[in-house]
Scaffold this motif. Structure first.
Motif, PDB file in Angstrom:
ATOM      1  N   ASP A  95       0.738  -1.221  -0.261  1.00  0.00           N
ATOM      2  CA  ASP A  95       0.225   0.109   0.362  1.00  0.00           C
ATOM      3  C   ASP A  95       0.920   1.487  -0.392  1.00  0.00           C
ATOM      4  O   ASP A  95       0.488   2.468  -0.599  1.00  0.00           O
ATOM      5  CB  ASP A  95      -0.886   0.358   1.236  1.00  0.00           C
ATOM      6  N   ALA A  96       2.493   1.475   0.803  1.00  0.00           N
ATOM      7  CA  ALA A  96       2.818   2.408   0.344  1.00  0.00           C
ATOM      8  C   ALA A  96       2.471   3.963   1.013  1.00  0.00           C
ATOM      9  O   ALA A  96       2.624   4.561   0.321  1.00  0.00           O
ATOM     10  CB  ALA A  96       4.035   2.954  -0.832  1.00  0.00           C
ATOM     11  N   ALA A  97       2.176   3.168   2.106  1.00  0.00           N
ATOM     12  CA  ALA A  97       1.683   5.068   2.573  1.00  0.00           C
ATOM     13  C   ALA A  97       2.425   5.933   3.112  1.00  0.00           C
ATOM     14  O   ALA A  97       3.456   5.018   3.998  1.00  0.00           O
ATOM     15  CB  ALA A  97       0.826   4.538   3.869  1.00  0.00           C
ATOM     16  N   PHE A  98       1.612   7.482   2.979  1.00  0.00           N
ATOM     17  CA  PHE A  98       3.429   8.164   3.098  1.00  0.00           C
ATOM     18  C   PHE A  98       3.508   8.633   4.562  1.00  0.00           C
ATOM     19  O   PHE A  98       4.674   8.693   5.123  1.00  0.00           O
ATOM     20  CB  PHE A  98       2.349   9.969   2.066  1.00  0.00           C
ATOM     21  N   TRP A 102       7.217   9.019   5.986  1.00  0.00           N
ATOM     22  CA  TRP A 102       7.126  10.540   6.575  1.00  0.00           C
ATOM     23  C   TRP A 102       8.118  10.740   8.235  1.00  0.00           C
ATOM     24  O   TRP A 102       8.870  12.098   7.947  1.00  0.00           O
ATOM     25  CB  TRP A 102       6.314  11.817   6.143  1.00  0.00           C
ATOM     26  N   VAL A 103       7.448  10.365   8.958  1.00  0.00           N
ATOM     27  CA  VAL A 103       7.975  10.568  10.495  1.00  0.00           C
ATOM     28  C   VAL A 103       9.348   9.623  10.689  1.00  0.00           C
ATOM     29  O   VAL A 103       9.622  10.458  11.231  1.00  0.00           O
ATOM     30  CB  VAL A 103       6.664   8.532  11.235  1.00  0.00           C
ATOM     31  N   PHE A 146      13.008  13.859   1.165  1.00  0.00           N
ATOM     32  CA  PHE A 146      14.136  12.397   0.782  1.00  0.00           C
ATOM     33  C   PHE A 146      12.460  11.519   0.913  1.00  0.00           C
ATOM     34  O   PHE A 146      12.987  10.648   0.289  1.00  0.00           O
ATOM     35  CB  PHE A 146      14.628  12.859   2.123  1.00  0.00           C
ATOM     36  N   ALA A 147      11.701  12.131   2.263  1.00  0.00           N
ATOM     37  CA  ALA A 147      10.324  11.158   2.457  1.00  0.00           C
ATOM     38  C   ALA A 147       9.550  10.656   0.699  1.00  0.00           C
ATOM     39  O   ALA A 147       9.970   9.861   0.527  1.00  0.00           O
ATOM     40  CB  ALA A 147       9.314  11.688   3.279  1.00  0.00           C
ATOM     41  N   LEU A 148       9.291  11.825   0.213  1.00  0.00           N
ATOM     42  CA  LEU A 148       8.576  11.790  -1.072  1.00  0.00           C
ATOM     43  C   LEU A 148       9.282  11.615  -2.112  1.00  0.00           C
ATOM     44  O   LEU A 148       9.161  10.065  -2.501  1.00  0.00           O
ATOM     45  CB  LEU A 148       8.918  13.608  -1.162  1.00  0.00           C
ATOM     46  N   ALA A 154       9.082   4.041  -4.470  1.00  0.00           N
ATOM     47  CA  ALA A 154       8.570   2.803  -3.201  1.00  0.00           C
ATOM     48  C   ALA A 154       7.066   2.572  -4.797  1.00  0.00           C
ATOM     49  O   ALA A 154       5.935   1.604  -5.053  1.00  0.00           O
ATOM     50  CB  ALA A 154       7.982   2.999  -1.892  1.00  0.00           C
ATOM     51  N   LEU A 155       6.509   3.975  -5.280  1.00  0.00           N
ATOM     52  CA  LEU A 155       4.610   3.429  -5.507  1.00  0.00           C
ATOM     53  C   LEU A 155       5.950   3.224  -7.397  1.00  0.00           C
ATOM     54  O   LEU A 155       4.848   2.420  -7.883  1.00  0.00           O
ATOM     55  CB  LEU A 155       4.416   4.882  -6.106  1.00  0.00           C
ATOM     56  N   THR A 156       6.467   3.633  -7.420  1.00  0.00           N
ATOM     57  CA  THR A 156       7.277   2.824  -8.834  1.00  0.00           C
ATOM     58  C   THR A 156       7.501   1.637  -9.340  1.00  0.00           C
ATOM     59  O   THR A 156       7.208   1.013 -10.200  1.00  0.00           O
ATOM     60  CB  THR A 156       8.499   4.112  -9.554  1.00  0.00           C
TER      61      THR A 156
END
Length: 161
Positions: A95-98, A102-103, A146-148, A154-156
């Motif tokens: 699911d790769a939740a952001f 980010w945390v 960095f998180a983005l 991860a989404l790719t």
């Protein structure tokens, strides 16, 4: 693709995003780019048992210090990408939740604030710089970039098949 490789790619993607962010900030605000030579000089001193310096600029030049600094920068990014997947589990990639990413990325700034910056003589969380709060806020923004970047990879790439 295995989750270790995915984590490494996430770390590289996050580090590239952080570097792009630094370029954007330089163009918009005139903020200087990170001095990877100083980071390399600092990193070269650590194996010699010298972690904390009053001013890394006064430490003797190290051959290839800029290359060492870049290698440390990307190496840490790769380690963080893999570490995130160790903590979150490879199932996170489904699911790769952001938010968890980010945390995690915001928490990683602790290494800069409490190891790298005091190690180079900048004080805890840049307390010895001319504008510590600006440095801190810009660091938090860079770690968000960095998180983005890690999230985009991860989404790719997606979950290992």
């Amino acid at each position: 693709m295995g989750w270790l490789i995915t984590g490494a790619l996430m770390g590289i993607g996050g580090t590239v995003a952080m570097d792009i962010w630094a370029q954007v900030m330089r163009r918009i605000t005139g903020q200087p780019l990170p001095n990877w030579g100083n980071v390399g000089r600092w990193a070269a001193q650590v194996p010699k048992g010298k972690v904390f310096h009053d001013d890394i600029g006064t430490v003797a030049h190290v051959e290839s210090e800029t290359a060492i600094g870049w290698a440390v920068h990307y190496g840490v990014g790769i380690i963080y990408g893999i570490l995130f997947l160790v903590i979150a589990g490879p199932g996170w990639l489904v699911d790769a939740a952001f938010l968890p990413l980010w945390v995690f990325s915001i928490l990683t700034i602790a290494a800069g604030w409490f190891l790298l910056q005091p190690g180079m003589g900048l004080g805890w969380a840049a307390s010895k710089t001319g504008n510590p709060w600006r440095v801190r806020v810009m660091g938090l923004a860079a770690h968000t970039a960095f998180a983005l970047g890690m999230w985009a990879v991860a989404l790719t790439v997606g979950a290992p098949g």
